[in-house]
Design a protein around this motif. Structure first.
Motif, PDB file in Angstrom:
ATOM      1  N   HIS A   1       6.430  28.115  -7.532  1.00 53.88           N
ATOM      2  CA  HIS A   1       5.702  27.829  -6.301  1.00 53.88           C
ATOM      3  C   HIS A   1       6.671  27.703  -5.128  1.00 53.88           C
ATOM      4  O   HIS A   1       6.533  26.811  -4.297  1.00 53.88           O
ATOM      5  CB  HIS A   1       4.898  26.524  -6.438  1.00 53.88           C
ATOM      6  N   THR A   2       7.625  28.553  -5.051  1.00 55.57           N
ATOM      7  CA  THR A   2       8.579  28.503  -3.947  1.00 55.57           C
ATOM      8  C   THR A   2       7.952  29.097  -2.700  1.00 55.57           C
ATOM      9  O   THR A   2       7.439  30.212  -2.715  1.00 55.57           O
ATOM     10  CB  THR A   2       9.851  29.285  -4.301  1.00 55.57           C
ATOM     11  N   ALA A   3       8.016  28.361  -1.599  1.00 55.30           N
ATOM     12  CA  ALA A   3       7.407  28.822  -0.352  1.00 55.30           C
ATOM     13  C   ALA A   3       8.259  29.912   0.278  1.00 55.30           C
ATOM     14  O   ALA A   3       9.487  29.865   0.247  1.00 55.30           O
ATOM     15  CB  ALA A   3       7.248  27.649   0.612  1.00 55.30           C
ATOM     16  N   LYS A   4       7.584  30.921   0.872  1.00 56.47           N
ATOM     17  CA  LYS A   4       8.299  32.020   1.510  1.00 56.47           C
ATOM     18  C   LYS A   4       9.056  31.547   2.749  1.00 56.47           C
ATOM     19  O   LYS A   4      10.079  32.111   3.117  1.00 56.47           O
ATOM     20  CB  LYS A   4       7.315  33.123   1.888  1.00 56.47           C
ATOM     21  N   ASP A   5       8.510  30.530   3.439  1.00 54.36           N
ATOM     22  CA  ASP A   5       9.172  30.057   4.660  1.00 54.36           C
ATOM     23  C   ASP A   5       9.820  28.692   4.444  1.00 54.36           C
ATOM     24  O   ASP A   5       9.858  27.858   5.341  1.00 54.36           O
ATOM     25  CB  ASP A   5       8.174  29.995   5.816  1.00 54.36           C
TER      26      ASP A   5
ATOM     27  N   ARG B   1       0.813  -1.213   0.000  1.00 57.18           N
ATOM     28  CA  ARG B   1       0.000   0.000   0.000  1.00 57.18           C
ATOM     29  C   ARG B   1       0.852   1.273   0.000  1.00 57.18           C
ATOM     30  O   ARG B   1       0.510   2.254  -0.660  1.00 57.18           O
ATOM     31  CB  ARG B   1      -0.923   0.004   1.227  1.00 57.18           C
ATOM     32  N   VAL B   2       1.961   1.260   0.744  1.00 58.15           N
ATOM     33  CA  VAL B   2       2.700   2.511   0.956  1.00 58.15           C
ATOM     34  C   VAL B   2       3.885   2.705   0.019  1.00 58.15           C
ATOM     35  O   VAL B   2       4.446   3.805  -0.038  1.00 58.15           O
ATOM     36  CB  VAL B   2       3.208   2.619   2.409  1.00 58.15           C
ATOM     37  N   ASN B   3       4.300   1.652  -0.714  1.00 59.64           N
ATOM     38  CA  ASN B   3       5.498   1.825  -1.536  1.00 59.64           C
ATOM     39  C   ASN B   3       5.328   2.930  -2.579  1.00 59.64           C
ATOM     40  O   ASN B   3       6.287   3.615  -2.943  1.00 59.64           O
ATOM     41  CB  ASN B   3       5.919   0.503  -2.197  1.00 59.64           C
ATOM     42  N   LEU B   4       4.101   3.137  -3.034  1.00 59.77           N
ATOM     43  CA  LEU B   4       3.864   4.198  -4.012  1.00 59.77           C
ATOM     44  C   LEU B   4       4.108   5.585  -3.410  1.00 59.77           C
ATOM     45  O   LEU B   4       4.508   6.512  -4.132  1.00 59.77           O
ATOM     46  CB  LEU B   4       2.434   4.099  -4.555  1.00 59.77           C
ATOM     47  N   SER B   5       3.891   5.728  -2.103  1.00 62.91           N
ATOM     48  CA  SER B   5       4.086   7.031  -1.470  1.00 62.91           C
ATOM     49  C   SER B   5       5.534   7.506  -1.586  1.00 62.91           C
ATOM     50  O   SER B   5       5.794   8.711  -1.666  1.00 62.91           O
ATOM     51  CB  SER B   5       3.693   6.971   0.015  1.00 62.91           C
ATOM     52  N   VAL B   6       6.483   6.559  -1.584  1.00 58.19           N
ATOM     53  CA  VAL B   6       7.890   6.906  -1.774  1.00 58.19           C
ATOM     54  C   VAL B   6       8.250   6.901  -3.252  1.00 58.19           C
ATOM     55  O   VAL B   6       8.922   7.807  -3.750  1.00 58.19           O
ATOM     56  CB  VAL B   6       8.795   5.925  -0.993  1.00 58.19           C
ATOM     57  N   ALA B   7       7.787   5.881  -3.978  1.00 54.82           N
ATOM     58  CA  ALA B   7       8.149   5.763  -5.392  1.00 54.82           C
ATOM     59  C   ALA B   7       7.674   6.965  -6.212  1.00 54.82           C
ATOM     60  O   ALA B   7       8.341   7.383  -7.163  1.00 54.82           O
ATOM     61  CB  ALA B   7       7.560   4.472  -5.964  1.00 54.82           C
ATOM     62  N   ILE B   8       6.544   7.551  -5.827  1.00 56.40           N
ATOM     63  CA  ILE B   8       5.993   8.653  -6.614  1.00 56.40           C
ATOM     64  C   ILE B   8       6.919   9.867  -6.621  1.00 56.40           C
ATOM     65  O   ILE B   8       6.901  10.670  -7.555  1.00 56.40           O
ATOM     66  CB  ILE B   8       4.592   9.038  -6.077  1.00 56.40           C
ATOM     67  N   LEU B   9       7.785   9.984  -5.613  1.00 50.77           N
ATOM     68  CA  LEU B   9       8.738  11.095  -5.565  1.00 50.77           C
ATOM     69  C   LEU B   9       9.768  10.985  -6.691  1.00 50.77           C
ATOM     70  O   LEU B   9      10.294  11.994  -7.158  1.00 50.77           O
ATOM     71  CB  LEU B   9       9.449  11.133  -4.211  1.00 50.77           C
TER      72      LEU B   9
ATOM     73  N   LYS C   1      10.062  15.869   2.094  1.00 45.92           N
ATOM     74  CA  LYS C   1      10.807  16.295   0.898  1.00 45.92           C
ATOM     75  C   LYS C   1      10.596  17.775   0.587  1.00 45.92           C
ATOM     76  O   LYS C   1      11.546  18.521   0.331  1.00 45.92           O
ATOM     77  CB  LYS C   1      10.387  15.449  -0.304  1.00 45.92           C
ATOM     78  N   GLU C   2       9.325  18.225   0.602  1.00 43.47           N
ATOM     79  CA  GLU C   2       9.017  19.574   0.150  1.00 43.47           C
ATOM     80  C   GLU C   2       9.256  20.635   1.225  1.00 43.47           C
ATOM     81  O   GLU C   2       9.555  21.779   0.905  1.00 43.47           O
ATOM     82  CB  GLU C   2       7.560  19.641  -0.311  1.00 43.47           C
TER      83      GLU C   2
ATOM     84  N   ASN D   1       1.628  26.401  -2.587  1.00 47.99           N
ATOM     85  CA  ASN D   1       2.518  26.931  -1.557  1.00 47.99           C
ATOM     86  C   ASN D   1       2.841  25.829  -0.544  1.00 47.99           C
ATOM     87  O   ASN D   1       2.249  25.757   0.533  1.00 47.99           O
ATOM     88  CB  ASN D   1       1.858  28.121  -0.850  1.00 47.99           C
ATOM     89  N   PRO D   2       3.777  24.928  -0.896  1.00 42.97           N
ATOM     90  CA  PRO D   2       4.119  23.817   0.011  1.00 42.97           C
ATOM     91  C   PRO D   2       4.986  24.283   1.169  1.00 42.97           C
ATOM     92  O   PRO D   2       6.132  23.870   1.331  1.00 42.97           O
ATOM     93  CB  PRO D   2       4.870  22.854  -0.907  1.00 42.97           C
ATOM     94  N   SER D   3       4.432  25.153   2.000  1.00 44.21           N
ATOM     95  CA  SER D   3       5.190  25.784   3.073  1.00 44.21           C
ATOM     96  C   SER D   3       4.866  25.178   4.422  1.00 44.21           C
ATOM     97  O   SER D   3       3.890  24.433   4.584  1.00 44.21           O
ATOM     98  CB  SER D   3       4.873  27.283   3.115  1.00 44.21           C
ATOM     99  N   ARG D   4       5.670  25.560   5.423  1.00 41.32           N
ATOM    100  CA  ARG D   4       5.393  25.105   6.778  1.00 41.32           C
ATOM    101  C   ARG D   4       4.058  25.644   7.283  1.00 41.32           C
ATOM    102  O   ARG D   4       3.338  24.969   8.015  1.00 41.32           O
ATOM    103  CB  ARG D   4       6.531  25.542   7.702  1.00 41.32           C
ATOM    104  N   THR D   5       3.724  26.853   6.877  1.00 44.91           N
ATOM    105  CA  THR D   5       2.451  27.454   7.294  1.00 44.91           C
ATOM    106  C   THR D   5       1.272  26.653   6.775  1.00 44.91           C
ATOM    107  O   THR D   5       0.315  26.363   7.506  1.00 44.91           O
ATOM    108  CB  THR D   5       2.351  28.899   6.800  1.00 44.91           C
TER     109      THR D   5
END
Length: 519
Positions: free
Chosen positions: A78-82, A58-66, A316-317, A450-454
């Motif tokens: 789409h660079t996050a400010k933080d 079930r989870v191998n795709l979660s890593v492989a998709i990267l 990762k992001e 915006n893949p940011s920490r916020t």
């Protein structure tokens, strides 16, 4: 509220005494009946390795998709400010062959659950009717074969990949109801927490193994890199299926190698099951205890699937882990949870056996620990900034507390209705599957531009809020008391079994000293 069913802590009132006496009537482990090397524990070990494979698939795709996705296509402008600074070991993986944006990735990761939800209830019903051994094994086998075909499907078309993932979910959807149905016939009451926890702990060890190994395989040139992830884990699952078919049995009475003492112990401990009894669908649908488990299952899986499918993306992001590090770091929370599940299951059964807590109290206390802990530490993880060690430590603590859910709501189906435990698991897991395809979409909507920490903090706040709601409702509605619609009565004079619900049927069972026995 019925006082007999809903105490959270021990008290001196009559209701506590009444339920404690009920617990004291459970069959204790007789002399000469083994435990850790017994047949029932061997079934648990087989199930453990089965669920290792189930979650690895079930989870191998979660890593492989990267590695599958062209990162430069999906994050332009789409660079996050933080954004956290990249570590000296971090490498941007931009060479993937598929141009999928965050929405497409959410569909790919969530497609499995669209199929998974459809076979929960049918799986529970079929397992109760015909036994869980073949249903469980065939479900894993179907998923394994389709996992082997995943690279071909992905390269042929995006839509074919979605279809394959949906069908994988259909196959795997029967696994939990089938196993729960088997435990309804295999697990003595005072060992339920341990046996169920031990079995399903395989899910998390499977994640521990699959995520780092997937990361290493993706970064290698073995069998083409990311496709090797699906070839390796699909093959291992097929090998397990052969072992399961050879060694498992639907019931203790069908097992060729079980000792006579162990067989008598299990049969004296568990209400006998008759497949001819009608399923009390109305009573199940209107049972507040079933709704309590369903709500808890849904809330638990919202938080759990947030981690399961989206943690690699967060690492990762946001935290800027290298993909080879990503797999190992993402696996740490599940390693902690694997340990927590086994220890909490053993602790829960010990407390019940010694009469410290009733079954109801044990389930509610464990479930509250399992939900409040992650609610706190997921939010804290969003506030530690770019401190990678602190963030991963918070996530590990969240999963450590969440391990208590297994001796909490996850065993509760068998407490209240061992005859219909597979069906109940099918019902509650149907509700609990909804977060599987909703959470990746929610995360994608919040983090795509915006893949940011916020933005990720919003994801963690939502999960924490869901956990809190689940805690409150389970405490109010839940119970560990066997329900009347699960019981049958017996006419000892004419040796005829009479169900409380439905028509009379001669099942070949008699009542002796309160226990149904074969004769």
């Amino acid at each position: 509220m019925d006082e007999d069913e809903n105490p959270i802590l021990p008290s001196n009132n009559d209701s506590f005494g009444k339920e404690l006496k009920s617990n004291e009537s459970f069959e204790k482990l007789p002399p000469g009946v083994g435990k850790w090397f017994s047949t029932r524990f061997c079934i648990a070990y087989l199930g453990f390795f089965g669920f290792m494979n189930v979650y690895a698939l079930r989870v191998n795709l979660s890593v492989a998709i990267l590695s599958m996705v062209n990162a430069s296509y999906q994050v332009v402008n789409h660079t996050a400010k933080d954004a956290c600074p990249a570590s000296s070991h971090h490498r941007n993986m931009t060479g993937g062959e598929f141009n999928w944006d965050a929405h497409d990735k959410g569909l790919v990761l969530g497609a499995f659950f669209y199929g998974y939800i459809t076979t929960q209830l049918p799986g529970g019903y079929l397992a109760g009717k015909f036994g869980g051994k073949w249903l469980f094994g065939c479900g894993v086998m179907c998923t394994a074969v389709l996992t082997l075909l995943t690279p071909i499907a992905a390269r042929y078309s995006f839509h074919l990949l979605i279809a394959v993932r949906i069908i994988e979910g259909i196959g795997e959807g029967v696994t939990f109801p089938a196993m729960h149905s088997m435990w309804g016939q295999w697990a003595p009451p005072l060992e339920r927490s341990m046996l169920v926890s031990l079995t399903y702990a395989g899910c998390h060890l499977g994640t521990v193994i699959a995520q780092p190994v997937s990361g290493v395989l993706c970064a290698s040139s073995f069998l083409g890199g990311w496709p090797s992830v699906f070839y390796i884990f699909g093959t291992l699952a097929l090998v397990w299926c052969i072992v399961w078919f050879l060694l498992a049995a639907n019931t203790p009475a069908e097992h060729p190698r079980i000792s006579k003492k162990e067989l008598e112990y299990i049969q004296n401990s568990i209400e006998p099951r008759c497949n001819d009894l009608p399923v009390p669908w109305l009573e199940i649908a209107t049972s507040k205890e079933v709704w309590a488990i369903s709500i808890a299952h849904f809330c638990n899986n919202w938080g759990f699937y947030t981690l399961l499918t989206c943690l690699p993306l967060y690492l990762k992001e946001v935290l800027q882990f290298d993909i080879t590090q990503d797999g190992f770091i993402s696996a740490l929370p599940y390693l902690v949870m694997w340990v927590s599940i086994n220890l909490s299951g053993l602790l829960a059964d010990t407390l019940r056996e010694k009469g410290v807590f009733t079954t109801t109290q044990t389930r509610k206390i464990c479930n509250s620990i399992a939900f409040i802990g992650p609610a706190i530490f997921l939010v804290v993880a969003g506030y530690v900034g770019c401190d990678q060690i602190a963030a991963v430590s918070c996530i590990c603590l969240a999963t450590a507390f969440n391990g208590f859910s297994f001796p909490g709501f996850n065993t509760n189906h068998i407490d209240i209705a061992s005859r219909y435990s597979g069906i109940l698991m099918g019902i509650t897991n149907s509700w609990a599957t909804i977060p599987g395809f909703v959470t990746p979409i929610v995360v994608g909507a919040l983090t795509e531009t915006n893949p940011s920490r916020t933005q990720w903090l919003y994801v963690f706040y939502i999960a924490a809020g869901v956990y809190v709601v689940g805690t409150v409702l389970y405490v109010i509605l839940g119970s560990g008391v066997e329900q009347e619609w699960n019981k049958v009565t017996y006419n000892k004079q004419d040796d005829e079994r009479k169900p409380l619900l439905g028509d009379e049927s001669d099942s070949g069972y008699i009542q002796e000293n309160g226990n149904g026995k074969l004769h």
